[in-house]
Design a protein around this motif. Structure first.
Motif, short mmCIF file in Angstrom:
data_model
loop_
_atom_site.label_atom_id
_atom_site.label_comp_id
_atom_site.label_asym_id
_atom_site.label_seq_id
_atom_site.Cartn_x
_atom_site.Cartn_y
_atom_site.Cartn_z
N GLY A 276 0.80 -1.21 0.00
CA GLY A 276 0.00 0.00 0.00
C GLY A 276 0.84 1.26 0.00
O GLY A 276 0.46 2.28 -0.59
N PHE A 277 1.98 1.22 0.66
CA PHE A 277 2.90 2.35 0.68
C PHE A 277 4.34 1.85 0.61
O PHE A 277 5.02 2.01 -0.38
CB PHE A 277 2.68 3.22 1.92
CG PHE A 277 3.51 4.47 1.92
CD1 PHE A 277 3.13 5.56 1.15
CD2 PHE A 277 4.66 4.56 2.69
CE1 PHE A 277 3.90 6.72 1.14
CE2 PHE A 277 5.43 5.72 2.68
CZ PHE A 277 5.05 6.79 1.91
N GLY A 278 4.81 1.23 1.68
CA GLY A 278 6.19 0.76 1.74
C GLY A 278 7.05 1.72 2.52
O GLY A 278 7.92 2.40 1.96
N LEU A 279 6.82 1.80 3.84
CA LEU A 279 7.55 2.75 4.68
C LEU A 279 9.02 2.35 4.91
O LEU A 279 9.89 3.22 4.88
CB LEU A 279 6.83 2.93 6.01
CG LEU A 279 7.32 4.06 6.92
CD1 LEU A 279 7.36 5.39 6.18
CD2 LEU A 279 6.43 4.15 8.16
N PRO A 280 9.35 1.07 5.14
CA PRO A 280 10.76 0.73 5.39
C PRO A 280 11.73 1.19 4.31
O PRO A 280 12.82 1.66 4.65
CB PRO A 280 10.72 -0.80 5.53
CG PRO A 280 9.36 -1.08 6.09
CD PRO A 280 8.47 -0.10 5.39
N PRO A 281 11.41 1.10 3.00
CA PRO A 281 12.36 1.62 2.02
C PRO A 281 12.66 3.11 2.19
O PRO A 281 13.81 3.54 2.07
CB PRO A 281 11.67 1.34 0.68
CG PRO A 281 10.82 0.15 0.94
CD PRO A 281 10.31 0.36 2.33
N LEU A 282 11.64 3.90 2.48
CA LEU A 282 11.87 5.33 2.69
C LEU A 282 12.67 5.59 3.96
O LEU A 282 13.54 6.47 3.99
CB LEU A 282 10.54 6.09 2.77
CG LEU A 282 9.88 6.51 1.47
CD1 LEU A 282 8.65 7.36 1.75
CD2 LEU A 282 10.85 7.28 0.57
N GLU A 283 12.39 4.83 5.02
CA GLU A 283 13.17 4.97 6.25
C GLU A 283 14.64 4.66 5.98
O GLU A 283 15.53 5.38 6.46
CB GLU A 283 12.61 4.03 7.33
CG GLU A 283 11.23 4.41 7.82
CD GLU A 283 10.64 3.38 8.78
OE1 GLU A 283 9.91 3.78 9.69
OE2 GLU A 283 10.91 2.17 8.59
N ALA A 284 14.89 3.60 5.21
CA ALA A 284 16.26 3.24 4.88
C ALA A 284 16.92 4.35 4.06
O ALA A 284 18.07 4.74 4.33
CB ALA A 284 16.28 1.92 4.11
N MET A 285 16.22 4.88 3.07
CA MET A 285 16.78 5.96 2.26
C MET A 285 17.14 7.17 3.11
O MET A 285 18.19 7.79 2.92
CB MET A 285 15.77 6.37 1.18
CG MET A 285 15.60 5.36 0.07
SD MET A 285 14.35 5.97 -1.12
CE MET A 285 14.26 4.56 -2.23
N ALA A 286 16.28 7.52 4.04
CA ALA A 286 16.54 8.68 4.91
C ALA A 286 17.82 8.49 5.72
O ALA A 286 18.49 9.47 6.07
CB ALA A 286 15.36 8.91 5.84
N LEU A 287 18.16 7.24 5.99
CA LEU A 287 19.35 6.93 6.79
C LEU A 287 20.57 6.62 5.93
O LEU A 287 21.60 6.19 6.45
CB LEU A 287 19.04 5.74 7.71
CG LEU A 287 17.98 6.02 8.78
CD1 LEU A 287 17.52 4.72 9.43
CD2 LEU A 287 18.51 6.99 9.84
N GLY A 288 20.46 6.81 4.62
CA GLY A 288 21.60 6.57 3.74
C GLY A 288 21.83 5.13 3.38
O GLY A 288 22.95 4.75 3.02
N CYS A 289 20.79 4.32 3.44
CA CYS A 289 20.90 2.90 3.10
C CYS A 289 20.29 2.67 1.72
O CYS A 289 19.10 2.97 1.51
CB CYS A 289 20.17 2.05 4.15
SG CYS A 289 20.12 0.29 3.78
N PRO A 290 21.04 2.14 0.75
CA PRO A 290 20.48 1.86 -0.58
C PRO A 290 19.34 0.85 -0.51
O PRO A 290 19.29 0.01 0.40
CB PRO A 290 21.68 1.28 -1.34
CG PRO A 290 22.87 1.81 -0.63
CD PRO A 290 22.49 1.87 0.82
#
Length: 368
Positions: A276-290
């Motif tokens: 529906g959204f996918g929050l973990p990928p955005l959280e990872a991106m915010a922390l500099g994780c590909p």
């Protein structure tokens, strides 16, 4: 005229989930938003069933119901007591469900996966949610969802008409306020940037099995797959998956431990067949994780060009993309920089503003 805008706080005191995290962040961001505005004649309340500890808010008062209400079953409380106690108020439901008989409501339905991914849920769960969605979509004044993809799915499955659904994207900037805890990474003996993080979830649509197949390949033998969450190795084996030796399970992790794991990971893998959204990928991106993701569901909408994509049914494609994310320096740096920019466009302040713009549109008495 509505005297009070009331948040349905049934979820406080329940086990932590991604949906509950979104609700908590939206309430906190809404409180900050209305604190910046001029005084008005509408009150704001968070109505909770149990005597549970809730955050302190500046403008939103916490209402903990009487002892009789606390003894009620959660469903009875939400469907019977809450609409009666708040019959003159406008109720905001942020966790998929809300009281059917209270028309003056807005309900956030995060996804349509009880329709699109039925094998991921028990029969009873599917039937209950489909029953409630049918009436919520027709009776409540507003349906809110978290992506254009989810909006289209809710229309496709007949939950509500398109003109009744408003999209409010989640934020992800909460992770930047969490102090990383590296104790879980240290306990597992994980070398920084040499492991890939993913959900420990056996639901079919989460598709973690494709990662297990990818990590069984010889070229992945020196990289560790770290699965975070409640599911254990035995759960995956009972579901018919072979778990390679280079897979580790964290068990439950705190927010600080998860931030620590993301900040040191080589990549986050997210192979969901629908989301529906996918929050973990955005959280990872915010922390500099590909991020390596499947091009399905709302993931392309949320991740944009800041992620690598892999066919969710092709284990070779996943191994190639994960090795690229870890070992190709140019690609890795590009993913980190574009990921931070992409994540920066999703804030809880903007989410709260979008939510209340939508509420204003269906509550003319709400002060502008």
């Amino acid at each position: 005229m509505y005297k009070t805008i009331a948040f349905n706080g049934k979820f406080f005191g329940a086990g932590p989930t991604g949906v509950h995290k979104v609700a908590e962040q939206l309430i906190a961001a809404t409180d900050a938003l209305i604190s910046e505005q001029a005084a008005d004649d509408v009150d704001y309340a968070l109505v909770v069933r149990n005597s549970v500890k809730v955050p302190s808010y500046r403008k939103i008062m916490c209402v903990q119901e009487n002892p009789l209400a606390r003894r009620m079953h959660r469903i009875i409380w939400e469907q019977c007591y809450l609409p009666l106690a708040r019959r003159k108020d406008f109720i905001l439901n942020l966790c998929n469900l809300g009281p059917l008989c209270h028309r003056d409501s807005a309900t956030m339905i995060h996804d349509a996966q009880v329709y699109s991914a039925p094998d991921s849920y028990s029969l009873g769960f599917r039937l209950w949610y489909r029953f409630l969605f049918f009436f919520i979509g027709r009776r409540h004044r507003l349906i809110v969802t978290v992506s254009e993809f989810s909006r289209n799915e809710l229309v496709r499955y007949g939950v509500a008409s398109a003109d009744k659904i408003v999209v409010v994207h989640n934020g992800c900037d909460h992770v930047l306020q969490v102090r990383p805890d590296d104790s879980k990474r240290a306990a597992l003996g994980l070398a920084p940037k040499r492991y890939v993080l993913a959900l420990a979830n056996t639901q079919k649509h989460k598709n973690i099995g494709i990662l297990l197949k990818a990590f069984a390949k010889p070229e992945m033998k020196d990289i560790t797959l770290v699965l975070f969450g409640s599911a254990k190795q035995a759960d995956f084996e009972e579901a018919g998956h072979a778990v390679p030796a280079n897979v580790k399970f964290t068990g439950w992790v705190s927010d600080a431990e998860l931030v620590g794991l993301m900040a040191s990971a080589g990549a986050l893998a997210f192979p969901s067949l629908t989301e529906g959204f996918g929050l973990p990928p955005l959280e990872a991106m915010a922390l500099g994780c590909p991020v390596v993701a499947a091009p399905f569901g709302a993931l392309p909408e949320v991740c944009g060009n800041a992620a690598l994509y892999a066919d969710p049914f092709d284990a070779d494609a996943w191994s190639r993309q994960m090795i690229t994310a870890l070992d190709d320096c140019a690609v890795r740096q590009s993913l980190i920089s574009t990921g931070r920019r992409q994540a920066g466009t999703f804030t809880w302040k903007q989410a709260a503003r979008n939510l209340f713009d939508a509420v204003r549109a269906v509550t003319p008495a709400y002060p502008r």
